[in-house]
Design a protein around this motif. Structure first.
Motif, PDB file in Angstrom:
ATOM      1  N   SER A   1       0.878  38.680  -5.115  1.00 24.25           N
ATOM      2  CA  SER A   1       1.541  37.925  -5.787  1.00 24.25           C
ATOM      3  C   SER A   1       1.607  36.528  -5.170  1.00 24.25           C
ATOM      4  CB  SER A   1       3.059  38.242  -6.196  1.00 24.25           C
ATOM      5  OG  SER A   1       3.127  39.381  -6.887  1.00 24.25           O
ATOM      6  N   LEU A   2       1.749  35.208  -6.062  1.00 17.74           N
ATOM      7  CA  LEU A   2       1.739  34.186  -5.596  1.00 17.74           C
ATOM      8  C   LEU A   2       2.751  33.265  -6.146  1.00 17.74           C
ATOM      9  CD1 LEU A   2      -0.874  31.597  -4.105  1.00 17.74           C
ATOM     10  CD2 LEU A   2       0.942  30.710  -5.648  1.00 17.74           C
ATOM     11  N   VAL A   3       3.791  32.855  -5.348  1.00 17.31           N
ATOM     12  CA  VAL A   3       4.882  32.179  -5.784  1.00 17.31           C
ATOM     13  C   VAL A   3       5.052  30.714  -5.129  1.00 17.31           C
ATOM     14  CG1 VAL A   3       7.614  32.153  -5.770  1.00 17.31           C
ATOM     15  CG2 VAL A   3       6.319  34.257  -6.178  1.00 17.31           C
ATOM     16  N   VAL A   4       5.411  29.650  -5.701  1.00 20.05           N
ATOM     17  CA  VAL A   4       5.372  28.394  -5.220  1.00 20.05           C
ATOM     18  C   VAL A   4       6.848  27.869  -5.556  1.00 20.05           C
ATOM     19  CG1 VAL A   4       2.973  27.840  -5.439  1.00 20.05           C
ATOM     20  CG2 VAL A   4       4.523  27.089  -7.173  1.00 20.05           C
ATOM     21  N   PHE A   5       7.630  27.181  -4.821  1.00 17.58           N
ATOM     22  CA  PHE A   5       8.898  26.603  -4.904  1.00 17.58           C
ATOM     23  C   PHE A   5       9.118  25.287  -4.358  1.00 17.58           C
ATOM     24  CE2 PHE A   5       8.786  28.238  -0.603  1.00 17.58           C
ATOM     25  CZ  PHE A   5       9.639  27.771   0.115  1.00 17.58           C
ATOM     26  N   ASP A   6      10.165  24.621  -4.927  1.00 21.50           N
ATOM     27  CA  ASP A   6      10.621  23.270  -4.433  1.00 21.50           C
ATOM     28  C   ASP A   6      12.285  23.605  -4.331  1.00 21.50           C
ATOM     29  OD1 ASP A   6      10.950  22.778  -6.994  1.00 21.50           O
ATOM     30  OD2 ASP A   6       9.220  21.484  -6.963  1.00 21.50           O
ATOM     31  N   THR A   7      12.857  22.877  -5.451  1.00 23.36           N
ATOM     32  CA  THR A   7      14.291  23.393  -5.824  1.00 23.36           C
ATOM     33  C   THR A   7      14.202  24.639  -6.909  1.00 23.36           C
ATOM     34  OG1 THR A   7      14.482  21.615  -7.376  1.00 23.36           O
ATOM     35  CG2 THR A   7      15.360  21.160  -5.080  1.00 23.36           C
TER      36      THR A   7
ATOM     37  N   ASP B   1      14.281  24.576  -1.730  1.00 24.42           N
ATOM     38  CA  ASP B   1      15.481  25.798  -1.897  1.00 24.42           C
ATOM     39  C   ASP B   1      14.769  27.071  -1.316  1.00 24.42           C
ATOM     40  OD1 ASP B   1      17.341  27.466  -2.104  1.00 24.42           O
ATOM     41  OD2 ASP B   1      18.112  26.475  -3.913  1.00 24.42           O
ATOM     42  N   VAL B   2      14.544  27.324  -0.003  1.00 29.84           N
ATOM     43  CA  VAL B   2      14.044  28.439   0.492  1.00 29.84           C
ATOM     44  C   VAL B   2      14.542  29.690   0.080  1.00 29.84           C
ATOM     45  CG1 VAL B   2      13.026  29.677   2.637  1.00 29.84           C
ATOM     46  CG2 VAL B   2      13.145  26.858   2.494  1.00 29.84           C
ATOM     47  N   ASN B   3      15.783  29.606   0.140  1.00 30.06           N
ATOM     48  CA  ASN B   3      16.759  30.705  -0.155  1.00 30.06           C
ATOM     49  C   ASN B   3      16.408  31.506  -1.618  1.00 30.06           C
ATOM     50  OD1 ASN B   3      18.973  32.861  -0.028  1.00 30.06           O
ATOM     51  ND2 ASN B   3      20.031  31.456  -1.542  1.00 30.06           N
ATOM     52  N   ARG B   4      16.352  30.261  -2.558  1.00 32.16           N
ATOM     53  CA  ARG B   4      16.053  30.865  -3.965  1.00 32.16           C
ATOM     54  C   ARG B   4      14.671  31.399  -3.957  1.00 32.16           C
ATOM     55  NH1 ARG B   4      17.123  26.833  -9.076  1.00 32.16           N
ATOM     56  NH2 ARG B   4      19.244  27.335  -8.364  1.00 32.16           N
TER      57      ARG B   4
ATOM     58  N   ASP C   1       7.863  24.654   5.861  1.00 28.68           N
ATOM     59  CA  ASP C   1       8.431  23.896   7.130  1.00 28.68           C
ATOM     60  C   ASP C   1       9.791  24.054   7.402  1.00 28.68           C
ATOM     61  OD1 ASP C   1       9.625  22.389   5.241  1.00 28.68           O
ATOM     62  OD2 ASP C   1       8.274  20.601   5.512  1.00 28.68           O
ATOM     63  N   LEU C   2      10.453  25.024   6.662  1.00 23.31           N
ATOM     64  CA  LEU C   2      11.721  25.469   6.673  1.00 23.31           C
ATOM     65  C   LEU C   2      12.800  24.449   6.670  1.00 23.31           C
ATOM     66  CD1 LEU C   2      10.933  28.213   9.816  1.00 23.31           C
ATOM     67  CD2 LEU C   2      11.166  28.713   7.247  1.00 23.31           C
ATOM     68  N   TYR C   3      12.580  23.523   6.287  1.00 24.87           N
ATOM     69  CA  TYR C   3      13.811  22.451   5.842  1.00 24.87           C
ATOM     70  C   TYR C   3      14.240  23.105   4.714  1.00 24.87           C
ATOM     71  CZ  TYR C   3      12.085  19.033   9.527  1.00 24.87           C
ATOM     72  OH  TYR C   3      11.472  18.575  10.463  1.00 24.87           O
ATOM     73  N   GLU C   4      15.415  23.637   4.920  1.00 24.48           N
ATOM     74  CA  GLU C   4      16.270  24.258   3.798  1.00 24.48           C
ATOM     75  C   GLU C   4      17.257  23.235   2.920  1.00 24.48           C
ATOM     76  OE1 GLU C   4      16.707  26.310   1.444  1.00 24.48           O
ATOM     77  OE2 GLU C   4      17.147  27.956   2.136  1.00 24.48           O
ATOM     78  N   GLY C   5      17.059  23.164   1.779  1.00 25.27           N
ATOM     79  CA  GLY C   5      18.044  22.575   1.196  1.00 25.27           C
ATOM     80  C   GLY C   5      19.055  23.196   0.198  1.00 25.27           C
TER      81      GLY C   5
ATOM     82  N   ARG D   1      13.439  23.433  13.554  1.00 23.72           N
ATOM     83  CA  ARG D   1      13.437  24.190  14.789  1.00 23.72           C
ATOM     84  C   ARG D   1      14.584  25.092  14.660  1.00 23.72           C
ATOM     85  NH1 ARG D   1       9.630  22.737  18.598  1.00 23.72           N
ATOM     86  NH2 ARG D   1       8.505  20.815  17.996  1.00 23.72           N
ATOM     87  N   GLU D   2      15.670  24.994  14.392  1.00 27.72           N
ATOM     88  CA  GLU D   2      16.882  25.986  14.229  1.00 27.72           C
ATOM     89  C   GLU D   2      16.601  26.977  13.410  1.00 27.72           C
ATOM     90  OE1 GLU D   2      21.658  25.603  13.465  1.00 27.72           O
ATOM     91  OE2 GLU D   2      20.526  23.779  13.188  1.00 27.72           O
ATOM     92  N   ASN D   3      16.223  26.990  12.328  1.00 27.60           N
ATOM     93  CA  ASN D   3      15.796  27.969  11.398  1.00 27.60           C
ATOM     94  C   ASN D   3      14.494  28.654  11.979  1.00 27.60           C
ATOM     95  OD1 ASN D   3      17.737  27.428   9.371  1.00 27.60           O
ATOM     96  ND2 ASN D   3      16.452  26.312   8.067  1.00 27.60           N
ATOM     97  N   ALA D   4      13.595  28.107  12.577  1.00 28.56           N
ATOM     98  CA  ALA D   4      12.614  28.895  13.144  1.00 28.56           C
ATOM     99  C   ALA D   4      13.071  29.771  14.242  1.00 28.56           C
ATOM    100  CB  ALA D   4      11.584  27.878  13.512  1.00 28.56           C
ATOM    101  N   ALA D   5      13.982  28.916  14.995  1.00 29.71           N
ATOM    102  CA  ALA D   5      14.532  29.795  16.160  1.00 29.71           C
ATOM    103  C   ALA D   5      15.469  31.275  15.767  1.00 29.71           C
ATOM    104  CB  ALA D   5      15.157  28.856  17.057  1.00 29.71           C
ATOM    105  N   ALA D   6      16.087  30.905  14.540  1.00 27.98           N
ATOM    106  CA  ALA D   6      16.885  31.889  13.994  1.00 27.98           C
ATOM    107  C   ALA D   6      15.898  33.114  13.534  1.00 27.98           C
ATOM    108  CB  ALA D   6      17.938  31.244  12.999  1.00 27.98           C
ATOM    109  N   LEU D   7      14.926  32.671  12.806  1.00 28.84           N
ATOM    110  CA  LEU D   7      14.099  33.828  12.524  1.00 28.84           C
ATOM    111  C   LEU D   7      13.551  34.679  13.623  1.00 28.84           C
ATOM    112  CD1 LEU D   7      12.389  31.698   9.774  1.00 28.84           C
ATOM    113  CD2 LEU D   7      13.694  33.896   9.428  1.00 28.84           C
ATOM    114  N   ALA D   8      13.181  33.736  14.668  1.00 33.61           N
ATOM    115  CA  ALA D   8      12.281  34.479  15.726  1.00 33.61           C
ATOM    116  C   ALA D   8      13.269  35.285  16.480  1.00 33.61           C
ATOM    117  CB  ALA D   8      12.025  33.258  16.983  1.00 33.61           C
TER     118      ALA D   8
END
Length: 386
Positions: free
Chosen positions: A238-244, A270-273, A295-299, A335-342
């Motif tokens: 499956s391939l899903v693309v997203f913005d908001t 909106d990565v969460n959505r 790039d994990l910049y979460e809105g 970097r904060e989100n990336a570190a949290a995932l790591a």
């Protein structure tokens, strides 16, 4: 030698009579200098620039292809588009027929898709089609070979049910410690074999791609890889693309050109959505691979996004986070989100297209992806992962 040295410095410095060398250019050197000045001196007013004249841009495109090799042409085209704001001229079919196609140009064209006049649309599709075909030629065979091999290795079993399933070479190698010299035989205490190949799907793969403007090259490569993976019957892709918002483009995987023109570069994120939507696609978590390219910049809601990823990993999903899937290396990223995932065992790193088949194989075999990135990628995402 002094004259040749002055000539080279004159080409490097530019600036006409003010370059300080006193050397006058002629012939092809003069044409080359003019082509460079149109882009790299135009903003300051020292050179002619390209202005908004389509004929002049067309002549310039022809000139740079005469004077410079293709990789340099692509860099100069990209710089001209960014420095001189020539995106409007790319809507002209004549311009599209003159440019040297590359991934960056495809990213620009799909970003312009919504404002592109009908008369330019077919020319734009031809450009995109040529780049996609070249990428498939370069990447498809290696991807299929790597994924097929990984699936076969993952299906290996210590309890082959039939003699035909026994891998005798591996069985002998694994039991060399049980060699009996008096009889010249190996006692096979442990059998190694392959499970019989099934026609059923071996893995579920979900590619979730951030289509914000900074991810243009990643969107192009992900679309090509998505089409290649979708062609393999052993995978459900499956391939899903997203913005908001979130768009499921799985039904376009058979045609990556149509898929690309179905994306819409730009906008927020909106990565969460997107992660929430993809969770619903994974029907067999223990046999699923979720690849988030962002790039994990979460809105959206950051804490909820992290909880969802953590829930995926606890359910057995193999989660991979790529800060970029491009030739440029790691971009700017959160970097904060990336570190949290790591911290929850999901390293985040940038991956080049040439390394992606190996990454897929490592993920299918559930190897340590942080370690894999350290060994195979020259520039992982800093402290965000390996």
């Amino acid at each position: 030698m002094d004259d040749e040295r002055l000539r080279r410095w004159r080409l490097v410095m530019g600036g006409g009579e003010a370059d300080g060398t006193g050397h006058r250019l002629g012939g092809a050197d003069l044409g080359m200098d003019g082509a460079l000045a149109a882009v790299y001196e135009g903003r300051e007013g020292r050179g002619g620039g390209l202005g908004a004249s389509a004929p002049r841009v067309a002549r310039w495109l022809g000139d740079i292809r005469t004077y410079f090799p293709a990789p340099v042409v692509q860099v100069m085209q990209r710089d001209a588009i960014e420095r001189l704001d020539l995106t409007r001229l790319l809507l002209e079919p004549e311009m599209l027929e003159a440019v040297e196609p590359d991934v960056h140009l495809v990213g620009t064209l799909i970003a312009l898709n919504r404002v592109m006049p009908d008369r330019a649309r077919e020319s734009a599709r031809a450009v995109v089609r040529s780049v996609v075909a070249e990428l498939e030629r370069r990447l498809a065979q290696r991807t299929r070979a790597a994924v097929t091999g990984a699936l076969d290795r993952a299906a290996r079993t210590r309890r082959p049910k039939r003699v035909a399933d026994i891998n005798w070479n591996r069985t002998i190698h694994s039991n060399l410690g049980n060699y009996l010299p008096e009889t010249g035989t190996v006692v096979p205490e442990r059998l190694v074999g392959h499970a019989r190949r099934q026609r059923a799907v071996g893995r579920e793969v979900v590619l979730c791609v951030d289509q914000s403007g900074s991810m243009a090259s990643s969107v192009v490569y992900a679309s090509v890889f998505g089409a290649v993976l979708a062609s393999m019957r052993s995978l459900k892709t499956s391939l899903v693309v997203f913005d908001t918002a979130v768009a499921d483009l799985t039904d376009r995987l058979h045609d990556p050109v149509e898929l690309l023109f179905g994306t819409q570069l730009g906008g927020g994120t909106d990565v969460n959505r997107a992660v929430a939507y993809c969770q619903g696609l994974l029907t067999r978590p223990a046999e699923s691979l979720f690849i988030l390219i962002s790039d994990l910049y979460e809105g959206g809601v950051r804490e909820e996004m992290l909880r969802r990823v953590n829930a995926m990993t606890r359910a057995g999903v193999q989660v991979v986070v790529l800060l970029a899937l491009s030739d440029e290396g790691a971009p700017s990223y959160d970097r904060e989100n990336a570190a949290a995932l790591a911290a929850m065992g999901v390293p985040a790193f940038a991956c080049t297209p040439d390394a992606f088949p190996g990454l897929m194989a490592a993920a299918i075999e559930r190897r340590d992806l942080g370690r894999w990135a350290e060994v195979n990628l020259s520039a992982p995402g800093g402290g965000a992962g390996p």
